[in-house]
Motif scaffolding. Structure first.
Motif, PDB file in Angstrom:
ATOM      1  N   ASN A 178       0.827  -1.219   0.000  1.00 60.90           N
ATOM      2  CA  ASN A 178       0.000   0.000   0.000  1.00 60.90           C
ATOM      3  C   ASN A 178       0.855   1.259   0.000  1.00 60.90           C
ATOM      4  N   LEU A 182       0.582   0.640  -4.281  1.00 59.09           N
ATOM      5  CA  LEU A 182      -0.836   0.985  -4.470  1.00 59.09           C
ATOM      6  C   LEU A 182      -1.111   2.403  -3.966  1.00 59.09           C
ATOM      7  N   SER A 184      -2.486   6.375  -4.173  1.00 61.61           N
ATOM      8  CA  SER A 184      -3.829   6.815  -4.591  1.00 61.61           C
ATOM      9  C   SER A 184      -3.858   7.136  -6.084  1.00 61.61           C
ATOM     10  N   LEU A 186      -1.676   5.881  -9.406  1.00 56.56           N
ATOM     11  CA  LEU A 186      -0.634   4.895  -9.724  1.00 56.56           C
ATOM     12  C   LEU A 186       0.633   5.552 -10.270  1.00 56.56           C
ATOM     13  N   MET A 210      -7.758  -2.475  -9.056  1.00 57.89           N
ATOM     14  CA  MET A 210      -7.605  -1.449  -8.020  1.00 57.89           C
ATOM     15  C   MET A 210      -7.675  -0.015  -8.540  1.00 57.89           C
ATOM     16  N   TYR A 211      -7.617   0.177  -9.867  1.00 58.17           N
ATOM     17  CA  TYR A 211      -7.546   1.548 -10.409  1.00 58.17           C
ATOM     18  C   TYR A 211      -8.584   1.783 -11.494  1.00 58.17           C
ATOM     19  N   LYS A 221      -6.914   5.286  -7.574  1.00 55.92           N
ATOM     20  CA  LYS A 221      -7.225   4.066  -6.809  1.00 55.92           C
ATOM     21  C   LYS A 221      -8.703   4.043  -6.441  1.00 55.92           C
TER      22      LYS A 221
END
Ligand SMILES: C[S@@+](CC[C@H](N)C(=O)[O-])C[C@H]1O[C@@H](n2cnc3c(N)ncnc32)[C@H](O)[C@@H]1O
Length: 286
Positions: A178, A182, A184, A186, A210-211, A221
């Protein structure tokens, strides 16, 4: 020593990790499952032996952040399991930790200490002795700090699944992932962090999961930890090929911050039943 410089506890000049309660819970979970594992397999006439493999073995001893006392790490934990493992393989990349493991565990005739990158050692030296026709069964603990350095690779997880003889516990290093990959947005992650996560995940389909692309084409994200956890659980089943993968347990730090997911994967339904009971008990404490 400089002011504010942290002083680490040492044994034989090896820097020991200070571990939080979450690591002590992890070690307790491993011990409980390992005892059930050997107990069940020792009743099977066909089973020639039970092997424990600690692929990221560590120094063998830690200091508890809570009590400041020494806490045996996962390798020493395995030595104490009853009924006993017949073979205990300990792998670590760090030469000093390997030396300390030799001092702490080397006199036990069941123990084999293997220095090196576990991705290679598992494939070259361990997997050939755990084929289906060997009638040996194994429990392998994959407990990396994160996804950097020489991290656990997806291909190694897949090779273990393909053996069909090995149960795994796997630490999914959520905090590292995170924090570094990962992000907010990319585009804010370094390329090296994206490459490292691809190698761990075994592809880049996590990006779609995730995106989402915004109006300007930037990837923002949208996924959360739960979504990531269930996608990896599904991957362990459908891509790696483990038949039984219960929901992982989320380990948190003392402030409630998520640290890592502890996954279990097996080809045996009885193994999943045992782990569900153990996770249920410990989930209340995490
Ligand atoms: C989190 S610690 C393991 C703690 C241990 N499982 C326990 O509970 O007592 C991670 C260890 O993995 C080792 N390590 C890192 N990358 C490795 C690799 N590719 N192969 C083998 N060991 C590695 C580090 O040197 C470190 O000792």
């Amino acid at each position: 020593m400089k002011k504010n410089e942290k002083q680490y506890p040492l044994i034989a000049n090896v820097k020991l990790d200070e571990i939080g309660i979450w690591s002590e819970i992890k070690i307790a979970i491993l011990r409980e499952y390992a005892c059930a594992f050997t107990k069940i397999l020792k009743t099977k006439a066909w089973c020639r032996g039970c092997c424990y493999v600690d692929a990221f073995a560590g120094a063998g001893m830690h200091i508890s952040k809570t009590t400041r006392e020494m806490v045996p790490g996962s390798p020493l934990n395995a030595l104490l399991v009853e009924p006993r493992f017949d073979r205990i393989v300990l792998i670590d990349l760090d030469a000093e930790r390997i030396e300390l493991l030799k001092t702490l565990c080397g006199s036990d005739e069941r123990v084999e200490i293997m220095p090196g990158d576990c991705n290679e050692v598992l494939l070259d030296k361990v997997a050939p002795s755990l084929t289906y026709s060997s009638y040996w069964r194994g429990l392998c603990v994959l407990d990396p700090y994160g996804i950097h350095g020489k991290p656990l690779r997806w291909r190694t997880i897949k090779q273990l699944a393909d053996l069909r003889t090995v149960d795994i516990f796997l630490n999914f290093p959520l905090m590292d992932i995170n924090r570094n990959t990962l992000r907010s947005r990319l585009a804010n992650a370094d390329d090296a962090d994206v490459v490292a996560f691809n190698a761990f995940w075994g592809g880049d389909d996590w990006i779609d999961l995730m995106y989402q692309s915004d109006l300007f084409g930037d990837l923002d994200k949208i996924g959360n930890n739960e979504k990531l956890a269930s996608a990896f659980q599904k991957r362990l089943k459908t891509v790696a090929g483990f038949e039984f993968v219960p929901e992982p347990i989320l380990m948190r730090n003392s402030k409630g911050g998520p640290l890592y997911f502890l996954y279990f994967a097996s080809h045996q339904s009885v193994a999943q039943r045992v782990v569900l009971d153990i996770f249920k008990k410990h989930r209340k404490m995490t």
